[in-house]
Scaffold this active site. Structure first.
Site, PDB file in Angstrom:
ATOM      1  N   CYS A   1      49.202  39.343  85.981  1.00  0.00           N
ATOM      2  CA  CYS A   1      50.616  39.008  85.763  1.00  0.00           C
ATOM      3  C   CYS A   1      51.101  38.014  86.818  1.00  0.00           C
ATOM      4  O   CYS A   1      51.106  38.322  88.011  1.00  0.00           O
ATOM      5  CB  CYS A   1      51.463  40.277  85.818  1.00  0.00           C
ATOM      6  SG  CYS A   1      53.244  39.969  85.819  1.00  0.00           S
TER       7      CYS A   1
ATOM      8  N   CYS B   1      64.407  25.105  60.093  1.00  0.00           N
ATOM      9  CA  CYS B   1      64.580  26.006  58.951  1.00  0.00           C
ATOM     10  C   CYS B   1      63.488  25.765  57.908  1.00  0.00           C
ATOM     11  O   CYS B   1      63.279  24.645  57.451  1.00  0.00           O
ATOM     12  CB  CYS B   1      65.966  25.791  58.357  1.00  0.00           C
ATOM     13  SG  CYS B   1      66.186  26.471  56.723  1.00  0.00           S
TER      14      CYS B   1
ATOM     15  N   CYS C   1      65.004  24.821  54.286  1.00  0.00           N
ATOM     16  CA  CYS C   1      66.061  23.814  54.223  1.00  0.00           C
ATOM     17  C   CYS C   1      65.642  22.572  53.439  1.00  0.00           C
ATOM     18  O   CYS C   1      66.466  21.957  52.755  1.00  0.00           O
ATOM     19  CB  CYS C   1      66.501  23.422  55.635  1.00  0.00           C
ATOM     20  SG  CYS C   1      67.536  24.687  56.430  1.00  0.00           S
TER      21      CYS C   1
END
Length: 537
Positions: A108, A449, A452
Protein backbone atom coordinates in the site's frame (compact mmCIF):
# COMPACT_ATOMS: atom_id res chain seq x y z
CA UNK A 1 -32.51 25.90 -7.66
CA UNK A 2 -32.83 23.63 -4.61
CA UNK A 3 -31.87 20.52 -6.59
CA UNK A 4 -28.94 22.25 -8.27
CA UNK A 5 -27.48 23.47 -4.99
CA UNK A 6 -27.57 20.06 -3.37
CA UNK A 7 -26.33 18.28 -6.48
CA UNK A 8 -23.37 20.67 -6.59
CA UNK A 9 -22.64 20.17 -2.90
CA UNK A 10 -22.64 16.41 -3.39
CA UNK A 11 -20.34 16.78 -6.42
CA UNK A 12 -17.93 18.93 -4.44
CA UNK A 13 -17.80 16.49 -1.53
CA UNK A 14 -17.31 13.56 -3.88
CA UNK A 15 -14.50 15.47 -5.58
CA UNK A 16 -12.71 15.84 -2.24
CA UNK A 17 -13.27 12.21 -1.38
CA UNK A 18 -11.89 11.19 -4.76
CA UNK A 19 -8.76 13.22 -4.04
CA UNK A 20 -8.36 11.62 -0.64
CA UNK A 21 -9.02 8.10 -1.85
CA UNK A 22 -5.96 8.32 -4.07
CA UNK A 23 -3.60 10.36 -1.89
CA UNK A 24 -4.64 10.31 1.76
CA UNK A 25 -1.76 9.83 4.18
CA UNK A 26 -3.74 8.33 7.04
CA UNK A 27 -7.03 6.51 6.87
CA UNK A 28 -8.69 7.51 10.12
CA UNK A 29 -10.58 4.60 11.62
CA UNK A 30 -14.22 5.51 12.13
CA UNK A 31 -16.66 3.21 13.86
CA UNK A 32 -17.77 1.85 10.50
CA UNK A 33 -14.18 1.15 9.52
CA UNK A 34 -13.11 -0.33 12.84
CA UNK A 35 -15.98 -2.71 13.46
CA UNK A 36 -16.59 -5.84 11.39
CA UNK A 37 -19.71 -5.64 9.23
CA UNK A 38 -21.23 -7.10 6.07
CA UNK A 39 -20.02 -4.48 3.64
CA UNK A 40 -16.91 -6.36 2.50
CA UNK A 41 -13.34 -5.21 2.42
CA UNK A 42 -12.48 -1.63 1.51
CA UNK A 43 -11.84 -1.14 -2.19
CA UNK A 44 -8.15 -0.30 -2.37
CA UNK A 45 -6.51 0.99 -5.52
CA UNK A 46 -3.03 1.80 -6.74
CA UNK A 47 -1.23 -1.31 -5.57
CA UNK A 48 2.47 -0.51 -5.67
CA UNK A 49 5.68 -1.58 -4.07
CA UNK A 50 6.79 0.26 -0.95
CA UNK A 51 8.52 3.49 -1.75
CA UNK A 52 12.27 3.18 -1.83
CA UNK A 53 14.01 4.96 1.02
CA UNK A 54 16.99 7.18 0.37
CA UNK A 55 19.72 5.86 2.62
CA UNK A 56 21.96 8.88 2.32
CA UNK A 57 22.20 11.39 5.13
CA UNK A 58 20.65 14.74 4.17
CA UNK A 59 21.86 18.16 5.17
CA UNK A 60 19.38 20.14 7.26
CA UNK A 61 18.72 23.29 5.16
CA UNK A 62 17.69 25.34 8.17
CA UNK A 63 20.23 24.45 10.78
CA UNK A 64 23.10 23.52 8.53
CA UNK A 65 23.69 20.36 10.51
CA UNK A 66 23.10 16.74 9.66
CA UNK A 67 19.49 15.62 9.41
CA UNK A 68 18.59 11.97 9.78
CA UNK A 69 17.44 10.38 6.55
CA UNK A 70 14.22 8.40 6.43
CA UNK A 71 16.29 5.23 6.49
CA UNK A 72 18.04 6.28 9.72
CA UNK A 73 14.77 7.37 11.30
CA UNK A 74 13.24 4.00 10.44
CA UNK A 75 16.33 2.16 11.65
CA UNK A 76 16.27 4.00 14.97
CA UNK A 77 12.52 3.38 15.30
CA UNK A 78 12.97 -0.35 14.75
CA UNK A 79 14.43 -0.52 18.24
CA UNK A 80 11.32 1.19 19.62
CA UNK A 81 8.37 0.08 17.51
CA UNK A 82 7.19 -3.48 18.19
CA UNK A 83 6.37 -5.62 15.16
CA UNK A 84 3.15 -7.48 16.00
CA UNK A 85 2.12 -10.90 14.75
CA UNK A 86 -0.58 -13.45 15.60
CA UNK A 87 1.22 -14.42 18.82
CA UNK A 88 2.17 -10.96 20.08
CA UNK A 89 -0.79 -8.72 19.22
CA UNK A 90 -3.22 -9.61 22.00
CA UNK A 91 -0.49 -9.95 24.65
CA UNK A 92 1.13 -6.56 23.93
CA UNK A 93 -2.20 -4.75 24.11
CA UNK A 94 -3.29 -6.48 27.30
CA UNK A 95 0.04 -5.94 29.09
CA UNK A 96 0.38 -2.20 28.42
CA UNK A 97 -1.78 0.73 29.44
CA UNK A 98 -1.27 2.69 26.19
CA UNK A 99 -0.54 1.14 22.79
CA UNK A 100 -0.67 2.96 19.45
CA UNK A 101 -1.01 0.44 16.61
CA UNK A 102 -0.35 1.10 12.95
CA UNK A 103 -2.09 -1.37 10.69
CA UNK A 104 -0.47 -1.41 7.25
CA UNK A 105 0.05 -3.44 4.10
CA UNK A 106 3.49 -3.67 2.43
CA UNK A 107 2.02 -3.07 -1.03
CA UNK A 108 0.00 0.00 0.00
CA UNK A 109 1.64 3.30 -1.08
CA UNK A 110 -0.27 5.23 1.58
CA UNK A 111 1.19 2.94 4.21
CA UNK A 112 4.64 3.70 2.81
CA UNK A 113 3.96 7.45 3.11
CA UNK A 114 2.93 7.09 6.74
CA UNK A 115 5.81 4.83 7.86
CA UNK A 116 8.50 7.57 8.17
CA UNK A 117 6.10 9.84 10.08
CA UNK A 118 5.14 7.03 12.45
CA UNK A 119 8.80 6.15 12.97
CA UNK A 120 9.79 9.76 13.66
CA UNK A 121 6.88 10.10 16.11
CA UNK A 122 8.10 6.98 17.91
CA UNK A 123 11.58 8.50 18.29
CA UNK A 124 10.19 11.83 19.54
CA UNK A 125 7.86 10.19 22.06
CA UNK A 126 10.72 8.04 23.37
CA UNK A 127 12.82 11.16 23.93
CA UNK A 128 9.90 12.80 25.77
CA UNK A 129 9.58 9.82 28.10
CA UNK A 130 6.08 8.91 26.97
CA UNK A 131 4.59 5.76 28.53
CA UNK A 132 3.08 4.86 25.15
CA UNK A 133 4.05 1.61 23.43
CA UNK A 134 4.13 1.96 19.64
CA UNK A 135 3.50 -1.11 17.49
CA UNK A 136 2.82 -1.97 13.89
CA UNK A 137 1.01 -4.87 12.27
CA UNK A 138 1.33 -6.17 8.72
CA UNK A 139 -2.43 -6.62 8.43
CA UNK A 140 -2.07 -8.26 5.04
CA UNK A 141 0.24 -10.95 6.40
CA UNK A 142 -1.61 -11.42 9.70
CA UNK A 143 -5.33 -11.11 8.89
CA UNK A 144 -6.30 -12.97 12.08
CA UNK A 145 -4.67 -10.30 14.27
CA UNK A 146 -6.01 -7.54 12.01
CA UNK A 147 -9.53 -8.89 12.54
CA UNK A 148 -8.93 -9.12 16.30
CA UNK A 149 -7.81 -5.47 16.41
CA UNK A 150 -10.58 -4.47 13.97
CA UNK A 151 -8.22 -3.16 11.32
CA UNK A 152 -9.74 -3.20 7.85
CA UNK A 153 -8.34 -0.28 5.86
CA UNK A 154 -4.70 0.50 5.11
CA UNK A 155 -3.18 2.36 6.82
CA UNK A 156 -5.13 2.59 10.08
CA UNK A 157 -4.04 4.03 13.42
CA UNK A 158 -5.72 2.89 16.63
CA UNK A 159 -4.96 3.85 20.23
CA UNK A 160 -5.56 1.15 22.84
CA UNK A 161 -6.11 2.35 26.41
CA UNK A 162 -6.23 -0.53 28.88
CA UNK A 163 -7.24 -2.82 26.03
CA UNK A 164 -10.02 -0.64 24.62
CA UNK A 165 -9.46 0.96 21.23
CA UNK A 166 -10.28 4.43 19.97
CA UNK A 167 -9.75 5.73 16.43
CA UNK A 168 -6.95 8.14 15.67
CA UNK A 169 -8.28 11.59 14.83
CA UNK A 170 -5.21 13.78 14.71
CA UNK A 171 -3.05 15.31 12.00
CA UNK A 172 -0.77 13.71 9.48
CA UNK A 173 2.82 14.52 10.44
CA UNK A 174 5.08 13.13 13.13
CA UNK A 175 4.52 16.24 15.25
CA UNK A 176 0.75 15.87 14.83
CA UNK A 177 0.92 12.27 16.01
CA UNK A 178 3.02 13.26 19.02
CA UNK A 179 0.62 16.06 20.03
CA UNK A 180 -2.44 13.82 19.70
CA UNK A 181 -0.89 10.93 21.59
CA UNK A 182 0.35 13.05 24.47
CA UNK A 183 -3.09 14.63 24.84
CA UNK A 184 -4.77 11.24 24.91
CA UNK A 185 -2.29 9.50 27.20
CA UNK A 186 -0.80 11.97 29.63
CA UNK A 187 -0.23 15.65 28.88
CA UNK A 188 -2.99 17.69 27.21
CA UNK A 189 -1.20 20.88 28.35
CA UNK A 190 2.55 21.45 28.67
CA UNK A 191 3.57 23.52 31.70
CA UNK A 192 6.48 25.92 31.18
CA UNK A 193 8.13 27.16 34.37
CA UNK A 194 11.09 29.27 33.20
CA UNK A 195 12.24 31.65 30.46
CA UNK A 196 14.92 29.19 29.20
CA UNK A 197 12.26 26.46 28.96
CA UNK A 198 10.05 28.85 26.98
CA UNK A 199 12.91 29.68 24.60
CA UNK A 200 13.58 25.97 24.13
CA UNK A 201 9.88 25.32 23.50
CA UNK A 202 9.87 27.90 20.67
CA UNK A 203 12.55 25.92 18.86
CA UNK A 204 10.25 22.92 18.62
CA UNK A 205 6.75 24.39 18.26
CA UNK A 206 5.65 27.05 15.79
CA UNK A 207 1.87 26.82 16.26
CA UNK A 208 0.40 26.57 19.75
CA UNK A 209 -2.14 27.95 22.20
CA UNK A 210 -0.84 29.71 25.31
CA UNK A 211 -2.76 30.10 28.55
CA UNK A 212 -1.55 32.50 31.25
CA UNK A 213 -3.11 31.86 34.67
CA UNK A 214 -1.96 33.12 38.03
CA UNK A 215 -2.92 29.72 39.43
CA UNK A 216 -3.76 26.55 37.53
CA UNK A 217 -7.15 26.30 39.20
CA UNK A 218 -10.61 27.85 39.11
CA UNK A 219 -13.47 27.74 36.60
CA UNK A 220 -11.66 29.71 33.86
CA UNK A 221 -8.64 27.44 34.00
CA UNK A 222 -10.82 24.33 34.01
CA UNK A 223 -12.48 25.47 30.76
CA UNK A 224 -9.06 26.11 29.21
CA UNK A 225 -7.89 22.65 30.27
CA UNK A 226 -11.06 21.00 28.87
CA UNK A 227 -10.48 22.80 25.57
CA UNK A 228 -6.92 21.47 25.49
CA UNK A 229 -8.19 17.91 26.00
CA UNK A 230 -10.93 18.27 23.37
CA UNK A 231 -8.72 19.69 20.63
CA UNK A 232 -6.77 17.04 18.73
CA UNK A 233 -4.43 19.11 16.60
CA UNK A 234 -2.85 22.04 18.45
CA UNK A 235 -0.39 21.99 21.32
CA UNK A 236 -1.56 23.89 24.42
CA UNK A 237 0.89 25.37 26.93
CA UNK A 238 0.32 27.03 30.29
CA UNK A 239 2.39 29.50 32.26
CA UNK A 240 1.84 31.38 35.52
CA UNK A 241 4.36 34.22 35.15
CA UNK A 242 4.10 37.19 32.82
CA UNK A 243 7.81 37.21 31.94
CA UNK A 244 7.52 33.64 30.66
CA UNK A 245 4.32 34.42 28.76
CA UNK A 246 5.98 37.37 27.03
CA UNK A 247 8.65 35.09 25.57
CA UNK A 248 5.92 33.08 23.88
CA UNK A 249 3.45 35.93 23.20
CA UNK A 250 5.35 39.27 23.34
CA UNK A 251 2.30 41.53 23.30
CA UNK A 252 0.61 40.03 26.33
CA UNK A 253 0.03 42.51 29.18
CA UNK A 254 0.16 41.72 32.88
CA UNK A 255 -3.06 39.94 33.80
CA UNK A 256 -4.29 37.06 35.90
CA UNK A 257 -5.67 35.19 32.88
CA UNK A 258 -4.98 35.23 29.15
CA UNK A 259 -5.37 32.94 26.12
CA UNK A 260 -3.78 33.44 22.71
CA UNK A 261 -2.76 31.49 19.64
CA UNK A 262 0.69 31.70 18.05
CA UNK A 263 1.39 30.75 14.41
CA UNK A 264 4.49 30.87 12.22
CA UNK A 265 3.25 33.49 9.72
CA UNK A 266 2.79 37.29 9.48
CA UNK A 267 -0.43 37.10 11.52
CA UNK A 268 1.62 35.45 14.25
CA UNK A 269 -0.15 36.49 17.45
CA UNK A 270 -3.91 36.50 18.04
CA UNK A 271 -5.36 37.13 21.49
CA UNK A 272 -8.62 35.60 22.69
CA UNK A 273 -11.14 38.14 23.97
CA UNK A 274 -14.17 35.95 24.60
CA UNK A 275 -15.63 34.31 27.68
CA UNK A 276 -13.68 31.46 29.22
CA UNK A 277 -15.93 28.60 28.12
CA UNK A 278 -14.56 25.51 26.41
CA UNK A 279 -16.84 25.69 23.35
CA UNK A 280 -16.00 29.36 22.76
CA UNK A 281 -12.27 28.72 23.13
CA UNK A 282 -12.46 25.87 20.61
CA UNK A 283 -14.49 28.07 18.25
CA UNK A 284 -11.80 30.76 18.50
CA UNK A 285 -9.20 28.12 17.67
CA UNK A 286 -11.19 26.90 14.65
CA UNK A 287 -11.38 30.42 13.25
CA UNK A 288 -7.73 31.25 13.86
CA UNK A 289 -5.59 28.11 13.56
CA UNK A 290 -5.13 28.36 9.79
CA UNK A 291 -2.66 30.85 8.27
CA UNK A 292 -3.97 33.96 6.52
CA UNK A 293 -3.42 32.07 3.26
CA UNK A 294 -3.33 28.28 3.61
CA UNK A 295 -1.64 26.00 1.10
CA UNK A 296 -4.11 23.22 0.37
CA UNK A 297 -2.66 19.72 0.60
CA UNK A 298 -4.03 16.19 0.65
CA UNK A 299 -3.35 16.23 4.39
CA UNK A 300 -5.48 19.28 5.22
CA UNK A 301 -8.17 19.30 2.53
CA UNK A 302 -10.90 17.84 4.75
CA UNK A 303 -9.92 20.10 7.67
CA UNK A 304 -10.11 23.12 5.38
CA UNK A 305 -13.45 22.11 3.92
CA UNK A 306 -14.91 21.52 7.41
CA UNK A 307 -13.74 24.91 8.71
CA UNK A 308 -16.49 27.03 10.30
CA UNK A 309 -15.51 29.75 7.80
CA UNK A 310 -17.81 28.62 5.00
CA UNK A 311 -16.88 31.28 2.45
CA UNK A 312 -13.59 30.09 0.94
CA UNK A 313 -11.52 31.75 -1.79
CA UNK A 314 -9.20 29.50 -3.80
CA UNK A 315 -6.17 30.76 -5.73
CA UNK A 316 -4.90 28.30 -8.34
CA UNK A 317 -1.44 29.20 -9.60
CA UNK A 318 2.10 28.09 -10.30
CA UNK A 319 4.27 28.47 -7.20
CA UNK A 320 6.29 31.36 -8.70
CA UNK A 321 3.14 33.25 -9.70
CA UNK A 322 1.68 32.71 -6.25
CA UNK A 323 4.78 34.16 -4.57
CA UNK A 324 4.08 37.47 -6.34
CA UNK A 325 0.50 37.40 -5.07
CA UNK A 326 1.19 36.24 -1.51
CA UNK A 327 1.78 39.62 0.16
CA UNK A 328 -1.30 41.37 -1.28
CA UNK A 329 -3.35 38.23 -0.60
CA UNK A 330 -2.26 38.26 3.04
CA UNK A 331 -3.28 41.91 3.33
CA UNK A 332 -6.67 41.14 1.81
CA UNK A 333 -7.08 38.06 4.01
CA UNK A 334 -6.29 40.16 7.08
CA UNK A 335 -9.13 42.55 6.27
CA UNK A 336 -11.58 39.66 5.79
CA UNK A 337 -10.40 37.61 8.75
CA UNK A 338 -13.07 35.25 10.16
CA UNK A 339 -15.26 36.01 7.12
CA UNK A 340 -13.29 34.39 4.29
CA UNK A 341 -10.78 31.54 4.32
CA UNK A 342 -8.05 31.92 1.67
CA UNK A 343 -6.52 28.81 0.12
CA UNK A 344 -3.68 28.40 -2.36
CA UNK A 345 -3.67 25.37 -4.67
CA UNK A 346 -0.53 24.57 -6.65
CA UNK A 347 -1.76 23.79 -10.19
CA UNK A 348 1.11 21.31 -10.55
CA UNK A 349 -0.62 19.17 -7.94
CA UNK A 350 -3.14 17.80 -10.41
CA UNK A 351 -4.74 15.49 -7.85
CA UNK A 352 -5.93 18.55 -5.94
CA UNK A 353 -6.17 21.28 -8.56
CA UNK A 354 -7.74 19.52 -11.52
CA UNK A 355 -10.87 18.08 -9.83
CA UNK A 356 -11.78 21.47 -8.35
CA UNK A 357 -10.96 23.43 -11.52
CA UNK A 358 -13.16 21.00 -13.43
CA UNK A 359 -16.11 22.38 -11.49
CA UNK A 360 -15.46 25.65 -13.32
CA UNK A 361 -14.58 24.11 -16.67
CA UNK A 362 -11.03 25.44 -16.27
CA UNK A 363 -9.06 22.23 -15.76
CA UNK A 364 -6.74 23.07 -18.67
CA UNK A 365 -6.16 26.70 -17.67
CA UNK A 366 -2.54 27.86 -17.40
CA UNK A 367 -3.41 31.25 -15.92
CA UNK A 368 -3.92 32.25 -12.29
CA UNK A 369 -7.51 31.39 -11.33
CA UNK A 370 -9.31 32.98 -8.37
CA UNK A 371 -12.51 31.16 -7.45
CA UNK A 372 -14.72 30.79 -4.40
CA UNK A 373 -17.16 28.41 -2.77
CA UNK A 374 -19.84 29.10 -0.21
CA UNK A 375 -20.27 25.75 1.48
CA UNK A 376 -23.51 26.57 3.22
CA UNK A 377 -25.35 27.09 -0.08
CA UNK A 378 -22.91 25.11 -2.20
CA UNK A 379 -22.61 28.01 -4.64
CA UNK A 380 -19.46 28.65 -6.65
CA UNK A 381 -18.03 31.94 -7.88
CA UNK A 382 -15.27 32.97 -10.28
CA UNK A 383 -13.21 36.14 -10.64
CA UNK A 384 -13.54 36.72 -14.39
CA UNK A 385 -11.29 39.79 -14.48
CA UNK A 386 -7.50 39.93 -14.14
CA UNK A 387 -6.37 38.74 -10.66
CA UNK A 388 -4.99 42.09 -9.46
CA UNK A 389 -5.09 43.18 -5.85
CA UNK A 390 -7.97 45.63 -6.42
CA UNK A 391 -9.99 43.09 -8.43
CA UNK A 392 -9.54 40.35 -5.83
CA UNK A 393 -10.48 42.77 -3.06
CA UNK A 394 -13.62 43.85 -4.94
CA UNK A 395 -14.46 40.19 -5.60
CA UNK A 396 -14.18 39.43 -1.87
CA UNK A 397 -16.29 42.46 -0.94
CA UNK A 398 -19.01 41.30 -3.30
CA UNK A 399 -18.84 37.79 -1.84
CA UNK A 400 -19.23 39.04 1.73
CA UNK A 401 -22.14 41.34 0.82
CA UNK A 402 -23.90 38.75 -1.30
CA UNK A 403 -23.68 40.76 -4.53
CA UNK A 404 -21.33 38.44 -6.45
CA UNK A 405 -23.38 36.37 -8.91
CA UNK A 406 -22.78 32.60 -8.85
CA UNK A 407 -20.72 31.18 -11.68
CA UNK A 408 -22.06 28.64 -14.14
CA UNK A 409 -19.85 26.81 -16.61
CA UNK A 410 -20.29 27.72 -20.25
CA UNK A 411 -18.63 27.03 -23.55
CA UNK A 412 -18.16 29.96 -25.97
CA UNK A 413 -21.33 31.19 -27.67
CA UNK A 414 -21.73 29.27 -30.97
CA UNK A 415 -23.01 30.36 -34.37
CA UNK A 416 -26.28 28.53 -35.02
CA UNK A 417 -27.15 30.28 -38.30
CA UNK A 418 -26.99 27.16 -40.48
CA UNK A 419 -27.56 24.55 -37.78
CA UNK A 420 -30.55 22.21 -37.92
CA UNK A 421 -29.94 21.37 -34.25
CA UNK A 422 -28.92 24.48 -32.33
CA UNK A 423 -26.04 24.29 -29.85
CA UNK A 424 -27.01 25.74 -26.48
CA UNK A 425 -24.38 26.75 -23.92
CA UNK A 426 -24.62 28.03 -20.36
CA UNK A 427 -24.50 31.67 -21.47
CA UNK A 428 -27.30 31.24 -24.04
CA UNK A 429 -29.68 28.94 -22.15
CA UNK A 430 -31.64 31.84 -20.67
CA UNK A 431 -32.36 33.61 -23.96
CA UNK A 432 -32.36 30.69 -26.40
CA UNK A 433 -34.54 28.40 -24.30
CA UNK A 434 -36.30 30.08 -21.39
CA UNK A 435 -36.97 33.50 -22.94
CA UNK A 436 -37.50 32.27 -26.50
CA UNK A 437 -40.92 32.57 -28.16
CA UNK A 438 -40.30 29.21 -29.81
CA UNK A 439 -41.12 25.73 -28.63
CA UNK A 440 -37.76 24.10 -27.90
CA UNK A 441 -36.91 20.41 -27.82
CA UNK A 442 -33.63 20.23 -25.87
CA UNK A 443 -31.32 17.23 -25.83
CA UNK A 444 -29.12 17.16 -22.71
CA UNK A 445 -26.05 14.96 -23.10
CA UNK A 446 -22.49 14.36 -21.89
CA UNK A 447 -19.50 13.06 -23.90
CA UNK A 448 -19.14 9.97 -21.71
CA UNK A 449 -22.82 8.97 -21.95
CA UNK A 450 -23.17 5.54 -23.60
CA UNK A 451 -26.64 6.06 -25.10
CA UNK A 452 -26.32 9.73 -26.01
CA UNK A 453 -25.05 9.15 -29.55
CA UNK A 454 -28.15 7.15 -30.51
CA UNK A 455 -30.43 9.83 -29.07
CA UNK A 456 -28.50 12.54 -30.93
CA UNK A 457 -29.14 10.77 -34.23
CA UNK A 458 -32.85 10.61 -33.44
CA UNK A 459 -32.92 14.33 -32.64
CA UNK A 460 -31.19 15.15 -35.93
CA UNK A 461 -33.80 13.14 -37.88
CA UNK A 462 -36.64 14.82 -35.98
CA UNK A 463 -35.12 18.25 -36.68
CA UNK A 464 -35.04 17.44 -40.39
CA UNK A 465 -38.60 16.13 -40.26
CA UNK A 466 -40.00 19.22 -38.49
CA UNK A 467 -37.85 21.77 -40.32
CA UNK A 468 -39.76 25.05 -40.67
CA UNK A 469 -42.80 23.69 -38.87
CA UNK A 470 -44.80 24.71 -35.83
CA UNK A 471 -42.42 27.20 -34.32
CA UNK A 472 -40.31 24.29 -33.04
CA UNK A 473 -36.56 24.56 -32.49
CA UNK A 474 -34.37 21.51 -31.88
CA UNK A 475 -31.31 22.06 -29.66
CA UNK A 476 -28.73 20.24 -27.57
CA UNK A 477 -26.51 21.15 -24.61
CA UNK A 478 -23.39 19.43 -23.24
CA UNK A 479 -24.07 19.24 -19.50
CA UNK A 480 -20.44 18.42 -18.72
CA UNK A 481 -19.28 21.88 -19.78
CA UNK A 482 -22.41 24.02 -19.42
CA UNK A 483 -24.57 24.82 -16.40
CA UNK A 484 -27.68 26.81 -15.55
CA UNK A 485 -29.57 26.88 -12.24
CA UNK A 486 -32.83 25.93 -14.00
CA UNK A 487 -31.35 23.02 -15.90
CA UNK A 488 -31.92 20.28 -13.32
CA UNK A 489 -30.81 17.10 -15.07
CA UNK A 490 -29.05 14.12 -13.52
CA UNK A 491 -29.70 11.42 -16.16
CA UNK A 492 -28.18 11.40 -19.64
CA UNK A 493 -29.43 11.54 -22.27
CA UNK A 494 -32.53 13.58 -21.39
CA UNK A 495 -35.02 15.10 -23.82
CA UNK A 496 -36.93 18.14 -22.57
CA UNK A 497 -39.75 19.84 -24.47
CA UNK A 498 -40.09 23.50 -23.49
CA UNK A 499 -43.48 24.72 -24.69
CA UNK A 500 -43.62 28.38 -25.68
CA UNK A 501 -46.61 28.82 -23.38
CA UNK A 502 -44.91 27.34 -20.30
CA UNK A 503 -41.12 27.39 -20.04
CA UNK A 504 -41.06 26.73 -16.29
CA UNK A 505 -42.34 23.15 -16.58
CA UNK A 506 -40.51 21.31 -19.38
CA UNK A 507 -41.97 18.00 -20.48
CA UNK A 508 -39.62 15.04 -20.26
CA UNK A 509 -39.82 12.74 -23.28
CA UNK A 510 -38.79 9.08 -23.20
CA UNK A 511 -35.39 8.69 -24.86
CA UNK A 512 -35.99 4.99 -25.45
CA UNK A 513 -39.03 5.71 -27.62
CA UNK A 514 -38.92 5.15 -31.37
CA UNK A 515 -38.85 8.08 -33.77
CA UNK A 516 -42.54 7.64 -34.55
CA UNK A 517 -43.39 7.57 -30.84
CA UNK A 518 -41.33 10.72 -30.21
CA UNK A 519 -42.99 12.51 -33.12
CA UNK A 520 -46.41 11.46 -31.89
CA UNK A 521 -45.55 12.74 -28.40
CA UNK A 522 -44.38 16.10 -29.80
CA UNK A 523 -47.59 16.41 -31.84
CA UNK A 524 -49.69 15.61 -28.79
CA UNK A 525 -48.02 18.13 -26.47
CA UNK A 526 -47.94 20.87 -29.09
CA UNK A 527 -51.51 20.02 -30.14
CA UNK A 528 -50.54 19.49 -33.77
CA UNK A 529 -53.59 18.00 -35.52
CA UNK A 530 -52.63 17.89 -39.20
CA UNK A 531 -49.01 16.83 -38.92
CA UNK A 532 -48.38 13.53 -40.69
CA UNK A 533 -45.78 11.26 -39.16
CA UNK A 534 -43.77 10.29 -42.22
CA UNK A 535 -42.97 6.67 -42.87
CA UNK A 536 -39.24 7.34 -42.87
CA UNK A 537 -39.42 8.11 -39.15
Amino acid sequence: MFIWKHTFKLYFILTLLLVLSCNVVITKASDSEAAPDDRGEEDLEGIEELLAVDEEVEQDPEGGGVKLSEAEVLSKAQRIVIELNNDKAKRIIEENEFVLVLGYAPWCPRSAELMPQFAEAANLLKELGSPLVMAKLDADRYPKSASLLRIKGFPTLLLFVNGSSQPYSGGFTADDIVIWVRKKTSIPVITINSVPDAEEFLKKYHTFVIGLFEKFEGLDYEEFFKAAKSDNETQFVQVSKIEIAQVLFPNVHPTNRFIGIVKSEPERYTAYDGVFIMDKILEFLDYNKFPLVTKLTEANVIRAYSSPIKLQVFVFAELDDFKNLLEPLQDIARSFKSKIMFLFVDVNNENLAKPILTLFGLEESKDVVVAAFYNGLSSKFLLESKPTRSNIEEFCNNLVHGSQPPYYKSQPIPDNTEASVHIIVGKTFENAVLNSNNNVLLEVFTPWCINCEATSKQVEKLAKHYKGSYNLIFARIDASTNEHPQLQVIDYPTLLLYKASDKTNPIKLHTKSSLKELAASINKHLKVKDQVVKDEL
